[in-house]
Write a protein that holds these residues in place. Structure first.
Motif, PDB file in Angstrom:
ATOM      1  N   LEU A   1       2.443  51.614  -4.336  1.00 39.44           N
ATOM      2  CA  LEU A   1       3.651  52.097  -4.994  1.00 39.44           C
ATOM      3  C   LEU A   1       4.335  50.901  -5.643  1.00 39.44           C
ATOM      4  O   LEU A   1       4.693  49.941  -4.960  1.00 39.44           O
ATOM      5  N   GLY A   2       4.504  50.956  -6.975  1.00 38.41           N
ATOM      6  CA  GLY A   2       5.175  49.865  -7.670  1.00 38.41           C
ATOM      7  C   GLY A   2       4.443  48.540  -7.552  1.00 38.41           C
ATOM      8  O   GLY A   2       3.257  48.475  -7.241  1.00 38.41           O
ATOM      9  N   GLY A   3       5.175  47.468  -7.827  1.00 42.51           N
ATOM     10  CA  GLY A   3       4.560  46.150  -7.802  1.00 42.51           C
ATOM     11  C   GLY A   3       3.756  45.889  -9.056  1.00 42.51           C
ATOM     12  O   GLY A   3       4.147  46.274 -10.161  1.00 42.51           O
ATOM     13  N   CYS A   4       2.591  45.286  -8.895  1.00 40.98           N
ATOM     14  CA  CYS A   4       1.747  44.928 -10.034  1.00 40.98           C
ATOM     15  C   CYS A   4       0.469  45.759 -10.021  1.00 40.98           C
ATOM     16  O   CYS A   4      -0.235  45.797  -9.011  1.00 40.98           O
ATOM     17  N   PRO A   5       0.147  46.420 -11.119  1.00 37.48           N
ATOM     18  CA  PRO A   5      -1.102  47.181 -11.175  1.00 37.48           C
ATOM     19  C   PRO A   5      -2.314  46.261 -11.281  1.00 37.48           C
ATOM     20  O   PRO A   5      -2.176  45.068 -11.558  1.00 37.48           O
TER      21      PRO A   5
ATOM     22  N   SER B   1       2.857  43.685   0.970  1.00 36.74           N
ATOM     23  CA  SER B   1       2.170  43.238  -0.237  1.00 36.74           C
ATOM     24  C   SER B   1       0.798  43.896  -0.342  1.00 36.74           C
ATOM     25  O   SER B   1       0.222  44.339   0.661  1.00 36.74           O
ATOM     26  N   THR B   2       0.273  43.951  -1.550  1.00 41.92           N
ATOM     27  CA  THR B   2      -1.014  44.585  -1.798  1.00 41.92           C
ATOM     28  C   THR B   2      -1.904  43.699  -2.653  1.00 41.92           C
ATOM     29  O   THR B   2      -1.420  42.863  -3.421  1.00 41.92           O
ATOM     30  N   LYS B   3      -3.193  43.904  -2.525  1.00 40.40           N
ATOM     31  CA  LYS B   3      -4.138  43.260  -3.416  1.00 40.40           C
ATOM     32  C   LYS B   3      -4.206  44.049  -4.724  1.00 40.40           C
ATOM     33  O   LYS B   3      -3.850  45.238  -4.743  1.00 40.40           O
TER      34      LYS B   3
ATOM     35  N   ILE C   1      -3.862  39.228 -13.033  1.00 45.69           N
ATOM     36  CA  ILE C   1      -2.408  39.065 -13.130  1.00 45.69           C
ATOM     37  C   ILE C   1      -1.842  39.612 -11.828  1.00 45.69           C
ATOM     38  O   ILE C   1      -2.058  40.776 -11.484  1.00 45.69           O
ATOM     39  N   THR C   2      -1.176  38.798 -11.059  1.00 45.11           N
ATOM     40  CA  THR C   2      -0.757  39.182  -9.708  1.00 45.11           C
ATOM     41  C   THR C   2       0.719  39.556  -9.598  1.00 45.11           C
ATOM     42  O   THR C   2       1.159  40.025  -8.555  1.00 45.11           O
ATOM     43  N   GLU C   3       1.494  39.328 -10.653  1.00 40.79           N
ATOM     44  CA  GLU C   3       2.901  39.743 -10.655  1.00 40.79           C
ATOM     45  C   GLU C   3       3.155  40.559 -11.905  1.00 40.79           C
ATOM     46  O   GLU C   3       2.750  40.176 -13.008  1.00 40.79           O
ATOM     47  N   ASN C   4       3.829  41.680 -11.732  1.00 39.96           N
ATOM     48  CA  ASN C   4       4.164  42.532 -12.866  1.00 39.96           C
ATOM     49  C   ASN C   4       5.084  41.756 -13.816  1.00 39.96           C
ATOM     50  O   ASN C   4       6.210  41.414 -13.441  1.00 39.96           O
ATOM     51  N   PRO C   5       4.640  41.473 -15.045  1.00 41.74           N
ATOM     52  CA  PRO C   5       5.437  40.634 -15.942  1.00 41.74           C
ATOM     53  C   PRO C   5       6.680  41.318 -16.495  1.00 41.74           C
ATOM     54  O   PRO C   5       7.539  40.659 -17.089  1.00 41.74           O
ATOM     55  N   TYR C   6       6.789  42.620 -16.293  1.00 37.82           N
ATOM     56  CA  TYR C   6       7.906  43.361 -16.885  1.00 37.82           C
ATOM     57  C   TYR C   6       8.878  43.942 -15.858  1.00 37.82           C
ATOM     58  O   TYR C   6       9.943  44.442 -16.206  1.00 37.82           O
ATOM     59  N   GLN C   7       8.519  43.875 -14.577  1.00 40.78           N
ATOM     60  CA  GLN C   7       9.296  44.564 -13.548  1.00 40.78           C
ATOM     61  C   GLN C   7      10.756  44.111 -13.497  1.00 40.78           C
ATOM     62  O   GLN C   7      11.658  44.930 -13.328  1.00 40.78           O
ATOM     63  N   LYS C   8      11.002  42.816 -13.655  1.00 42.66           N
ATOM     64  CA  LYS C   8      12.374  42.306 -13.566  1.00 42.66           C
ATOM     65  C   LYS C   8      13.213  42.688 -14.772  1.00 42.66           C
ATOM     66  O   LYS C   8      14.446  42.572 -14.734  1.00 42.66           O
ATOM     67  N   ASN C   9      12.554  43.142 -15.834  1.00 41.12           N
ATOM     68  CA  ASN C   9      13.273  43.469 -17.068  1.00 41.12           C
ATOM     69  C   ASN C   9      13.231  44.949 -17.416  1.00 41.12           C
ATOM     70  O   ASN C   9      13.481  45.327 -18.559  1.00 41.12           O
ATOM     71  N   TYR C  10      12.924  45.782 -16.424  1.00 40.51           N
ATOM     72  CA  TYR C  10      12.941  47.220 -16.684  1.00 40.51           C
ATOM     73  C   TYR C  10      14.323  47.645 -17.178  1.00 40.51           C
ATOM     74  O   TYR C  10      15.359  47.192 -16.662  1.00 40.51           O
TER      75      TYR C  10
ATOM     76  N   ARG D   1     -13.349  43.041  -7.202  1.00 44.20           N
ATOM     77  CA  ARG D   1     -12.483  42.572  -6.113  1.00 44.20           C
ATOM     78  C   ARG D   1     -12.459  41.053  -6.011  1.00 44.20           C
ATOM     79  O   ARG D   1     -12.187  40.520  -4.951  1.00 44.20           O
ATOM     80  N   ASP D   2     -12.756  40.397  -7.094  1.00 41.55           N
ATOM     81  CA  ASP D   2     -12.640  38.940  -7.120  1.00 41.55           C
ATOM     82  C   ASP D   2     -11.173  38.578  -6.918  1.00 41.55           C
ATOM     83  O   ASP D   2     -10.286  39.137  -7.573  1.00 41.55           O
ATOM     84  N   GLU D   3     -10.896  37.666  -6.020  1.00 42.64           N
ATOM     85  CA  GLU D   3      -9.510  37.301  -5.731  1.00 42.64           C
ATOM     86  C   GLU D   3      -8.863  36.516  -6.868  1.00 42.64           C
ATOM     87  O   GLU D   3      -7.658  36.317  -6.887  1.00 42.64           O
ATOM     88  N   TYR D   4      -9.667  36.076  -7.833  1.00 45.05           N
ATOM     89  CA  TYR D   4      -9.132  35.221  -8.901  1.00 45.05           C
ATOM     90  C   TYR D   4      -9.258  35.922 -10.253  1.00 45.05           C
ATOM     91  O   TYR D   4     -10.068  36.822 -10.448  1.00 45.05           O
ATOM     92  N   GLY D   5      -8.453  35.492 -11.186  1.00 43.98           N
ATOM     93  CA  GLY D   5      -8.530  35.996 -12.543  1.00 43.98           C
ATOM     94  C   GLY D   5      -7.674  37.215 -12.819  1.00 43.98           C
ATOM     95  O   GLY D   5      -7.716  37.777 -13.908  1.00 43.98           O
TER      96      GLY D   5
END
Length: 249
Positions: A42-46, A34-36, A118-127, A112-116
Motif C-alpha cells: 500500500l503506497g510507498g514506491c512501486p 517497509s517493502t521490497k 528506484i527505491t523511493e517514490n520521487p513524487y510522493q512528497k509533492n502530491y 528481484r535483483d536488489e540493485y538497479g
C-alpha cells in the motif's frame, strides 16, 4: 462443498440461494513496514526500473501510486493471473481522483535483483492531494469464500426490504456485509452500487481498500474505494477499462 459456509438457522429458508452466491476472495492484512520493490504493498514506491515508466495523467502530471499486488504472494483466484505485478494509480488531486479516473498497470515480468531499482517514490512528497492512508505498508493475504454483498443487485432482488423480517435482516447483514479490504469476492459501496456493476459490465473486483487502523486507510469520511473489471478483460490481461470508484458517508 459447503465447508466454511455455515448459514444461520434463521436464514435456512434462503440457504440454497445464499450458498449459490459464494465467491472466493483474498482478504488483505496490512503491516505498516517497509517493502521490497516487487512486494505487495500500500503506497510507498512501486516497482519501477525507469522513471519514464511512471504514469502521468491527461495534464502530464504524475499520478498518485496507491497499491501494488504481486500475484505470486497470494492464493490464486479464478480468472486472475498467477504471476506478475498489478499497480494501481489514481489522479493526484484533493478528491482522490474521482473525476480523473485511474491507471492500472500490469507487469507480467519483473526481477528481484536488489540493485538497479528506484527505491523511493520521487513524487510522493509533492502530491497535490492527500493519500487516503496515513502509513505505507505491506500486504498479506488470507483466502476465504464469501456470500453476495448487501449492495449487490442479486441480494436486493432476493431480499426485498419490505418483506424481510427484522431479525432476518440482522442475520443477513452479519453474514453478507462486504466491508473490508480484499481482492476478488464482492464489493461494499458506502452509498450506492455504480450502474456498471449492477449491469454486470464490470463484475469482478480487482481491489477494495476499506477503513483500516494499521495503515490508517480512509477515503473521505469513513469511505472506501473499489477497482472493478469485466471478467473477459481480466482473463485477457486487459486493464485499460478498469472502473475506479470511491464513496463515503
Amino acid at each position: 462443498m459447503n465447508e466454511g459456509k455455515d448459514i444461520p438457522v434463521i436464514l435456512k429458508e434462503h440457504e440454497e440461494f445464499l450458498l449459490s452466491t459464494y465467491k472466493p476472495c483474498n482478504e488483505i492484512i496490512f503491516k505498516a513496514q517497509s517493502t521490497k520493490p516487487w512486494e505487495s504493498k500500500l503506497g510507498g514506491c512501486p516497482y519501477l526500473e525507469d522513471l519514464k515508466d511512471y504514469p502521468l495523467d491527461e495534464k502530464g502530471r504524475p499520478m498518485m501510486f496507491l497499491a501494488q499486488i504481486n500475484f505470486e504472494e497470494m492464493p490464486h483466484l479464478p480468472d486472475f493471473p498467477s504471476k506478475g505485478l498489478l499497480q494501481f494509480y489514481i489522479v493526484d488531486d484533493d478528491c482522490y481522483g474521482s473525476d480523473g479516473g485511474c491507471y492500472v498497470r500490469y507487469l507480467q515480468q519483473y526481477h528481484r535483483d536488489e540493485y538497479g531499482f528506484i527505491t523511493e517514490n520521487p513524487y510522493q512528497k509533492n502530491y497535490q492531494g492527500y493519500e487516503p492512508f496515513e502509513r505505507s505498508g505491506k500486504m498479506q493475504f488470507s483466502n476465504r469464500e464469501m456470500p453476495v454483498g448487501t449492495e449487490c443487485g442479486k441480494f436486493i432482488e432476493h431480499f426485498p426490504y419490505n418483506i424481510v423480517p427484522e431479525e432476518q435482516w440482522n442475520a443477513l447483514y452479519d453474514l453478507c456485509y462486504a466491508s473490508g479490504s480484499r481482492i476478488g469476492g464482492y464489493p461494499h459501496f458506502t452509498q450506492i452500487a455504480p450502474a456498471y456493476y449492477d449491469d454486470g459490465v464490470c463484475d469482478v473486483m480487482l481491489l477494495q481498500l476499506d477503513i483500516e487502523d494499521e495503515c490508517g486507510i480512509m477515503f473521505g469520511d469513513t469511505g472506501n474505494c473499489t477497482f472493478l473489471i469485466a471478467k473477459e478483460e481480466l482473463r485477457n490481461l486487459d486493464f485499460s477499462k478498469v472502473e475506479y470508484n470511491w464513496q463515503c458517508c
